[in-house]
Scaffold this motif. Structure first.
Motif, short mmCIF file in Angstrom:
data_model
loop_
_atom_site.label_atom_id
_atom_site.label_comp_id
_atom_site.label_asym_id
_atom_site.label_seq_id
_atom_site.Cartn_x
_atom_site.Cartn_y
_atom_site.Cartn_z
N ALA A 1 42.93 43.41 29.30
CA ALA A 1 44.08 42.59 28.83
C ALA A 1 45.36 42.63 29.65
O ALA A 1 45.65 43.79 30.14
CB ALA A 1 44.40 42.91 27.38
N GLY A 2 45.94 41.61 29.91
CA GLY A 2 47.32 41.91 30.62
C GLY A 2 47.00 41.73 32.41
O GLY A 2 48.26 41.80 32.98
N GLN A 3 45.99 42.06 32.62
CA GLN A 3 45.65 42.21 33.99
C GLN A 3 44.94 41.17 34.51
O GLN A 3 44.60 40.95 35.79
CB GLN A 3 44.68 43.32 34.42
N THR A 4 44.50 39.88 33.83
CA THR A 4 43.55 38.92 34.04
C THR A 4 44.13 37.94 34.97
O THR A 4 45.24 37.24 34.91
CB THR A 4 43.43 38.11 32.76
N SER A 5 43.79 37.91 36.21
CA SER A 5 43.88 36.54 37.20
C SER A 5 42.42 36.00 37.24
O SER A 5 41.53 36.29 37.79
CB SER A 5 44.24 37.35 38.50
N PHE A 6 42.32 34.80 36.59
CA PHE A 6 41.12 33.99 36.54
C PHE A 6 40.83 33.39 37.81
O PHE A 6 39.58 33.44 38.33
CB PHE A 6 41.25 33.04 35.47
N GLN A 7 41.97 33.00 38.72
CA GLN A 7 41.50 32.77 40.20
C GLN A 7 41.03 33.89 40.85
O GLN A 7 39.98 33.30 41.44
CB GLN A 7 43.18 32.32 40.64
N ALA A 8 41.60 35.08 40.70
CA ALA A 8 40.79 36.18 41.65
C ALA A 8 39.39 36.27 41.12
O ALA A 8 38.32 36.63 41.80
CB ALA A 8 41.71 37.45 41.69
N MET A 9 39.39 36.38 39.55
CA MET A 9 38.02 36.70 38.99
C MET A 9 36.86 35.54 39.51
O MET A 9 35.76 35.84 39.94
CB MET A 9 37.92 36.54 37.60
N ALA B 1 43.61 27.64 29.33
CA ALA B 1 44.71 27.01 29.84
C ALA B 1 44.64 27.03 31.35
O ALA B 1 45.22 26.19 32.38
CB ALA B 1 46.07 27.29 29.37
N ASP B 2 43.53 27.93 31.91
CA ASP B 2 43.47 28.33 33.55
C ASP B 2 42.63 27.36 34.19
O ASP B 2 41.23 27.22 33.61
CB ASP B 2 43.13 29.67 33.59
N PRO B 3 42.98 26.50 35.15
CA PRO B 3 42.31 25.43 35.66
C PRO B 3 41.04 26.17 36.63
O PRO B 3 39.92 25.89 36.60
CB PRO B 3 43.40 24.94 36.84
N TYR B 4 41.03 27.38 36.94
CA TYR B 4 40.04 27.91 37.76
C TYR B 4 38.77 28.36 36.56
O TYR B 4 37.94 28.30 37.01
CB TYR B 4 40.61 29.25 38.44
N GLY C 1 29.02 25.75 34.75
CA GLY C 1 28.03 26.39 34.06
C GLY C 1 28.07 27.96 34.00
O GLY C 1 27.11 28.64 33.75
N GLY C 2 29.11 28.42 34.51
CA GLY C 2 29.62 30.06 34.30
C GLY C 2 29.40 30.38 32.88
O GLY C 2 29.71 29.69 31.77
N LEU C 3 29.12 31.43 32.82
CA LEU C 3 29.01 32.29 31.33
C LEU C 3 30.23 33.09 31.14
O LEU C 3 30.87 33.45 32.11
CB LEU C 3 27.83 33.34 31.39
N VAL C 4 30.78 32.81 29.83
CA VAL C 4 32.19 33.70 29.60
C VAL C 4 31.90 34.73 28.64
O VAL C 4 31.18 34.30 27.43
CB VAL C 4 33.20 32.69 29.19
N LEU D 1 32.00 35.80 33.66
CA LEU D 1 33.46 36.27 33.49
C LEU D 1 33.54 36.96 32.12
O LEU D 1 33.34 36.47 31.03
CB LEU D 1 34.46 35.25 33.49
N SER D 2 34.12 38.32 32.17
CA SER D 2 34.02 39.12 30.98
C SER D 2 35.84 39.47 31.07
O SER D 2 36.32 40.08 31.68
CB SER D 2 33.57 40.16 30.94
N PHE D 3 36.60 39.29 29.73
CA PHE D 3 37.94 39.72 29.56
C PHE D 3 38.31 39.83 28.13
O PHE D 3 37.37 39.46 27.18
CB PHE D 3 38.66 38.38 29.88
N ASP D 4 39.42 40.13 27.85
CA ASP D 4 40.05 40.51 26.66
C ASP D 4 40.55 39.31 26.01
O ASP D 4 41.64 38.93 26.30
CB ASP D 4 41.00 41.86 26.65
N ALA D 5 39.46 38.72 25.42
CA ALA D 5 39.82 37.45 24.66
C ALA D 5 40.99 37.38 23.31
O ALA D 5 41.50 36.55 23.15
CB ALA D 5 38.65 36.59 24.32
N TYR D 6 40.90 38.76 23.00
CA TYR D 6 41.65 38.84 21.64
C TYR D 6 43.20 38.94 22.27
O TYR D 6 44.15 38.47 21.70
CB TYR D 6 41.52 40.37 21.22
N GLN D 7 43.64 39.34 23.46
CA GLN D 7 44.76 39.16 24.02
C GLN D 7 45.06 37.93 24.99
O GLN D 7 46.06 37.36 24.86
CB GLN D 7 45.07 40.29 24.89
N ASP D 8 44.03 37.36 25.69
CA ASP D 8 43.98 36.39 26.65
C ASP D 8 43.40 35.20 26.39
O ASP D 8 42.93 34.33 27.41
CB ASP D 8 43.73 36.93 27.95
N LEU D 9 43.01 34.74 25.08
CA LEU D 9 42.17 33.73 24.74
C LEU D 9 42.81 32.37 25.40
O LEU D 9 42.14 31.67 26.33
CB LEU D 9 41.95 33.47 23.54
#
Length: 135
Positions: free
Chosen positions: A14-22, A43-46, A54-57, A30-38
């Motif tokens: 959380a708080g470090q997420t750059s979906f573009q870089a990921m 809203a992220d275009p990447y 078809g990516g998994l989240v 893609l695995s991320f802290d959705a409690y903080q960054d859902l």
């Protein structure tokens, strides 16, 4: 690893997420802290492109708290559903969704970790119903 047929994932806290870089790392998951960054993911275009291709989240939606009694799995699912509605076909997204705990699971007691897994399982069952709704 991908050339050998292994599913490869990438996680960001959380708080470090750059979906573009990921997404540029071209993982399968893609695995991320959705409690903080859902809402940030939704809203992220990447991230949208990643999902549409078809990516998994892995949504880390269940907080790793010593007291989960204040977190209702149905409320967390409803938050997920409302946030994902703007991303397009929610049933398609649901079919590509994993529900996990947030970071910090290893810091919990066994009983607390089991409670977290039960909550994640409850939310995942609701997400699966959404995925199966249009099949």
């Amino acid at each position: 690893l991908q050339a050998a047929g292994v599913l490869v994932g990438i996680h960001c806290c959380a708080g470090q997420t750059s979906f573009q870089a990921m997404c540029q790392a071209a993982p399968h998951i893609l695995s991320f802290d959705a409690y903080q960054d859902l809402e940030t993911l939704c809203a992220d275009p990447y991230a949208r492109t990643f999902i549409n291709e078809g990516g998994l989240v892995a949504f880390g939606l269940v907080p790793t708290s010593s007291d989960l009694s204040r977190f209702d799995p149905t409320t967390l699912f409803t938050r997920w559903l409302l946030a994902c509605t703007d991303m397009g076909d929610v049933s398609q997204l649901a079919a590509h969704t994993l529900i996990t705990a947030t970071c910090g699971l290893g810091l919990l007691s066994l009983a607390q970790a089991e409670s977290t897994f039960h909550s994640a399982q409850h939310i995942a069952a609701l997400v699966k119903k959404v995925a199966l709704n249009t099949r």
